[in-house]
Design a protein around this motif. Structure first.
Motif, PDB file in Angstrom:
ATOM      1  N   CYS A  20      36.525  37.505  46.088  1.00 33.91           N
ATOM      2  CA  CYS A  20      35.400  38.324  45.638  1.00 33.91           C
ATOM      3  C   CYS A  20      34.059  37.707  46.045  1.00 33.91           C
ATOM      4  O   CYS A  20      33.835  36.505  45.874  1.00 33.91           O
ATOM      5  CB  CYS A  20      35.460  38.503  44.122  1.00 33.91           C
ATOM      6  SG  CYS A  20      34.137  39.563  43.490  1.00 33.91           S
ATOM      7  N   LEU A  22      31.218  39.835  45.303  1.00 36.49           N
ATOM      8  CA  LEU A  22      30.385  40.946  44.817  1.00 36.49           C
ATOM      9  C   LEU A  22      28.957  40.516  44.484  1.00 36.49           C
ATOM     10  O   LEU A  22      28.011  41.213  44.813  1.00 36.49           O
ATOM     11  CB  LEU A  22      31.058  41.560  43.577  1.00 36.49           C
ATOM     12  CG  LEU A  22      30.330  42.728  42.924  1.00 36.49           C
ATOM     13  CD1 LEU A  22      30.218  43.912  43.875  1.00 36.49           C
ATOM     14  CD2 LEU A  22      31.055  43.151  41.647  1.00 36.49           C
ATOM     15  N   CYS A  23      28.811  39.369  43.803  1.00 33.75           N
ATOM     16  CA  CYS A  23      27.442  38.963  43.448  1.00 33.75           C
ATOM     17  C   CYS A  23      27.082  37.639  44.116  1.00 33.75           C
ATOM     18  O   CYS A  23      26.295  36.859  43.582  1.00 33.75           O
ATOM     19  CB  CYS A  23      27.273  38.896  41.933  1.00 33.75           C
ATOM     20  SG  CYS A  23      28.333  37.719  41.107  1.00 33.75           S
ATOM     21  N   ALA A  24      27.682  37.390  45.273  1.00 35.42           N
ATOM     22  CA  ALA A  24      27.474  36.114  45.976  1.00 35.42           C
ATOM     23  C   ALA A  24      26.000  35.794  46.189  1.00 35.42           C
ATOM     24  O   ALA A  24      25.580  34.637  46.097  1.00 35.42           O
ATOM     25  CB  ALA A  24      28.200  36.137  47.316  1.00 35.42           C
ATOM     26  N   LEU A  27      24.525  33.798  43.376  1.00 34.25           N
ATOM     27  CA  LEU A  27      25.205  32.575  42.911  1.00 34.25           C
ATOM     28  C   LEU A  27      24.678  31.366  43.689  1.00 34.25           C
ATOM     29  O   LEU A  27      24.873  31.274  44.897  1.00 34.25           O
ATOM     30  CB  LEU A  27      26.718  32.707  43.122  1.00 34.25           C
ATOM     31  CG  LEU A  27      27.390  33.877  42.380  1.00 34.25           C
ATOM     32  CD1 LEU A  27      28.867  33.984  42.781  1.00 34.25           C
ATOM     33  CD2 LEU A  27      27.259  33.722  40.873  1.00 34.25           C
ATOM     34  N   TRP A 114      36.526  43.198  37.109  1.00 37.60           N
ATOM     35  CA  TRP A 114      37.850  42.592  37.128  1.00 37.60           C
ATOM     36  C   TRP A 114      38.633  42.650  35.821  1.00 37.60           C
ATOM     37  O   TRP A 114      39.862  42.568  35.825  1.00 37.60           O
ATOM     38  CB  TRP A 114      37.751  41.116  37.557  1.00 37.60           C
ATOM     39  CG  TRP A 114      37.286  40.949  38.955  1.00 37.60           C
ATOM     40  CD1 TRP A 114      36.128  40.371  39.381  1.00 37.60           C
ATOM     41  CD2 TRP A 114      37.970  41.371  40.142  1.00 37.60           C
ATOM     42  NE1 TRP A 114      36.034  40.410  40.744  1.00 37.60           N
ATOM     43  CE2 TRP A 114      37.160  41.019  41.242  1.00 37.60           C
ATOM     44  CE3 TRP A 114      39.178  42.022  40.390  1.00 37.60           C
ATOM     45  CZ2 TRP A 114      37.527  41.302  42.558  1.00 37.60           C
ATOM     46  CZ3 TRP A 114      39.544  42.297  41.701  1.00 37.60           C
ATOM     47  CH2 TRP A 114      38.719  41.938  42.761  1.00 37.60           C
TER      48      TRP A 114
HETATM   49  S1  SF4 Z   1      31.068  36.166  39.480  1.00 38.36           S
HETATM   50 FE1  SF4 Z   1      30.547  37.686  41.063  1.00 38.36          FE
HETATM   51  S2  SF4 Z   1      31.398  36.868  43.010  1.00 38.36           S
HETATM   52 FE2  SF4 Z   1      32.364  35.725  41.286  1.00 38.36          FE
HETATM   53  S3  SF4 Z   1      34.286  36.860  40.925  1.00 38.36           S
HETATM   54 FE3  SF4 Z   1      32.734  37.664  39.500  1.00 38.36          FE
HETATM   55  S4  SF4 Z   1      31.843  39.460  40.549  1.00 38.36           S
HETATM   56 FE4  SF4 Z   1      32.932  38.230  42.104  1.00 38.36          FE
END
Ligand code: SF4
Length: 198
Positions: A20, A22-24, A27, A114
């Motif tokens: 995943c 998604l919000c890389a 981070l 998720w």
């Molecule tokens: S924090 Fe963001 S990048 Fe990490 S698993 Fe969750 S949605 Fe995906």
């Protein structure tokens, strides 16, 4: 590869989570999703998000908070880290970054992306431990107007959900102020955990 898909096996789901991004962009240390589960995990721990130590090791609750949580639950590391018995699904799977007084809250994209897919593969008779206010806000929305102590003091009322304080060092202050947590809640919690893992 991201987002759960119909027909996914557990291994597919694990791989999708691991990949995943998604919000890389938000981070600071990049994605390193930390979640462990199996079709037989009868204890589910929903915490907040990994800190830097857990991000580095890849092992959930690999810190002082984890030691305190294991003590609260009466679990040895071998059981706590056995996904066949205990699932770990934080509100945010990746380290979210620093704020002025600690870490940032879990990324808000993560649980909607998720959690339902993971819950789908877990056994229905699981006990779910909501560790900290973020997990409680999502899974006990009817208690959102209560303070943490009030939510925790309702132990047993919202089964199979159990609200717990986050076991960070500040929880010592909580325990000093609310001695019933150690004398009444923890013995019942340990018995409940033992019963689920029997
Ligand atoms: S924090 Fe963001 S990048 Fe990490 S698993 Fe969750 S949605 Fe995906």
């Amino acid at each position: 590869m991201s987002a759960p898909a119909p027909g996914d096996t557990i291994e597919d789901l694990r791989q999708r989570i691991a990949a995943c991004t998604l919000c890389a962009a938000q981070l600071p240390l990049g994605p390193r999703p930390i979640a462990r589960f199996s079709a037989t995990s009868r204890i589910l721990i929903i915490g907040q998000a990994p800190g830097t130590k857990v991000h580095a090791s890849g092992v959930p609750w690999d810190d002082d908070s984890g030691d305190r949580l294991r003590d609260w639950l009466g679990l040895e590391k071998a059981t706590f880290y056995d996904p066949a018995q205990v699932a770990q699904m934080p509100m945010g799977f990746c380290y979210p970054g620093k704020a002025s007084g600690g870490d940032l809250p879990p990324r808000k994209e993560c649980a909607p992306q998720w959690h339902d897919a993971v819950l789908e593969v877990l056994p229905p008779d699981r006990l779910t431990l909501l560790v900290g206010i973020h997990a409680q806000a999502r899974y006990l929305p009817h208690l959102k107007r209560l303070g943490l102590a009030e939510r925790v003091s309702r132990f047993g009322d919202d089964l199979p959900f159990v609200a717990l304080p986050h076991p960070a060092w500040r929880s010592r202050l909580f325990m000093a102020k609310h001695p019933w947590f150690a004398t009444e809640v923890l013995p019942q919690l340990r018995e409940m955990v033992r019963e689920r893992l029997r």
